[in-house]
Design a protein around this motif. Sequence first.
Motif, PDB file in Angstrom:
ATOM      1  N   SER A 227      -3.196   2.599 -11.638  1.00  0.00           N
ATOM      2  CA  SER A 227      -2.109   3.596 -11.795  1.00  0.00           C
ATOM      3  C   SER A 227      -0.997   3.174 -12.039  1.00  0.00           C
ATOM      4  CB  SER A 227      -2.348   4.547 -10.752  1.00  0.00           C
ATOM      5  OG  SER A 227      -2.102   4.108  -9.303  1.00  0.00           O
TER       6      SER A 227
ATOM      7  N   ALA B  69      -3.274  -1.739  -8.599  1.00  0.00           N
ATOM      8  CA  ALA B  69      -4.050  -0.622  -8.861  1.00  0.00           C
ATOM      9  C   ALA B  69      -3.773   0.010 -10.369  1.00  0.00           C
ATOM     10  CB  ALA B  69      -3.485   0.610  -7.952  1.00  0.00           C
TER      11      ALA B  69
ATOM     12  N   LYS C 256      -3.164  12.204   1.706  1.00  0.00           N
ATOM     13  CA  LYS C 256      -4.191  11.374   0.856  1.00  0.00           C
ATOM     14  C   LYS C 256      -4.521  10.183   1.728  1.00  0.00           C
ATOM     15  CE  LYS C 256      -3.514  12.871  -4.096  1.00  0.00           C
ATOM     16  NZ  LYS C 256      -3.015  12.422  -5.274  1.00  0.00           N
ATOM     17  N   GLN C 257      -5.631   9.364   1.411  1.00  0.00           N
ATOM     18  CA  GLN C 257      -5.568   8.214   2.053  1.00  0.00           C
ATOM     19  C   GLN C 257      -4.682   6.896   1.382  1.00  0.00           C
ATOM     20  OE1 GLN C 257      -9.889   7.085   1.581  1.00  0.00           O
ATOM     21  NE2 GLN C 257     -10.166   8.097   3.497  1.00  0.00           N
ATOM     22  N   ARG C 258      -4.437   6.101   2.454  1.00  0.00           N
ATOM     23  CA  ARG C 258      -3.734   4.880   2.134  1.00  0.00           C
ATOM     24  C   ARG C 258      -4.418   4.159   0.820  1.00  0.00           C
ATOM     25  NH1 ARG C 258      -0.796   1.405   6.804  1.00  0.00           N
ATOM     26  NH2 ARG C 258      -0.442   3.474   7.357  1.00  0.00           N
ATOM     27  N   GLU C 259      -3.647   3.843  -0.092  1.00  0.00           N
ATOM     28  CA  GLU C 259      -4.337   3.065  -1.110  1.00  0.00           C
ATOM     29  C   GLU C 259      -3.439   1.773  -1.377  1.00  0.00           C
ATOM     30  OE1 GLU C 259      -4.102   5.086  -5.154  1.00  0.00           O
ATOM     31  OE2 GLU C 259      -1.974   5.421  -4.554  1.00  0.00           O
ATOM     32  N   MET C 260      -4.256   0.697  -1.883  1.00  0.00           N
ATOM     33  CA  MET C 260      -3.500  -0.637  -2.359  1.00  0.00           C
ATOM     34  C   MET C 260      -2.752  -0.338  -3.657  1.00  0.00           C
ATOM     35  SD  MET C 260      -3.542  -3.638  -4.326  1.00  0.00           S
ATOM     36  CE  MET C 260      -5.020  -3.600  -4.998  1.00  0.00           C
ATOM     37  N   VAL C 261      -1.690  -0.703  -3.652  1.00  0.00           N
ATOM     38  CA  VAL C 261      -0.855  -0.718  -5.126  1.00  0.00           C
ATOM     39  C   VAL C 261      -0.799  -2.021  -5.614  1.00  0.00           C
ATOM     40  CG1 VAL C 261       1.643  -0.117  -5.827  1.00  0.00           C
ATOM     41  CG2 VAL C 261       0.612   1.163  -3.816  1.00  0.00           C
TER      42      VAL C 261
ATOM     43  N   TYR D 294       0.790  -1.230  -0.099  1.00  0.00           N
ATOM     44  CA  TYR D 294      -0.054  -0.023   0.035  1.00  0.00           C
ATOM     45  C   TYR D 294       0.890   1.182  -0.098  1.00  0.00           C
ATOM     46  CZ  TYR D 294      -4.216  -2.857   1.107  1.00  0.00           C
ATOM     47  OH  TYR D 294      -5.352  -3.606   1.333  1.00  0.00           O
ATOM     48  N   ARG D 295       0.267   2.466  -0.421  1.00  0.00           N
ATOM     49  CA  ARG D 295       1.154   3.436  -0.355  1.00  0.00           C
ATOM     50  C   ARG D 295       0.142   4.815   0.206  1.00  0.00           C
ATOM     51  NH1 ARG D 295       2.273   4.895  -6.772  1.00  0.00           N
ATOM     52  NH2 ARG D 295      -0.004   5.113  -7.500  1.00  0.00           N
ATOM     53  N   GLN D 296       0.796   5.753   0.931  1.00  0.00           N
ATOM     54  CA  GLN D 296      -0.112   6.845   1.305  1.00  0.00           C
ATOM     55  C   GLN D 296       0.877   8.125   0.945  1.00  0.00           C
ATOM     56  OE1 GLN D 296      -1.072   6.728   5.481  1.00  0.00           O
ATOM     57  NE2 GLN D 296      -2.661   7.953   5.185  1.00  0.00           N
TER      58      GLN D 296
END
Length: 121
Positions: free
Chosen positions: A62, A60, A43-48, A37-39
Amino acid sequence: QVQLVESGGGLAQAGDSLTLSCTASGSVFSINDMAWYRQAPGKQREMVADITKGGTTKYADSVKGRFTISRDNAKNTTYLQMNSLKPEDTGVYYCNADVGLGRWSRTYDYWGQGTQVTVSS
């Protein structure tokens, strides 16, 4: 207890590559999914990226085509190969693992402490 330790973050320029690694240690009996994951700031933490024990991956949108997640089950380690880095990839990258502590144990969710990735343009 279980510890997840990440390494490999740092500074990069746009277009560069970095590889992150994360190793689980301690009372690990089995690991199901492992993920990154990255933050980014504000921003909110998102699954990569995510990888199952059997090697099925998902990404993801992106990072599709640029990042590759892999794992070595014998070493309880997951890797994130990041190519063609962009400034928007900047953030703190966290390792996540779904860990079983024994043959009949339920699984528990563990997180690493995070590693900073900064990409300059």
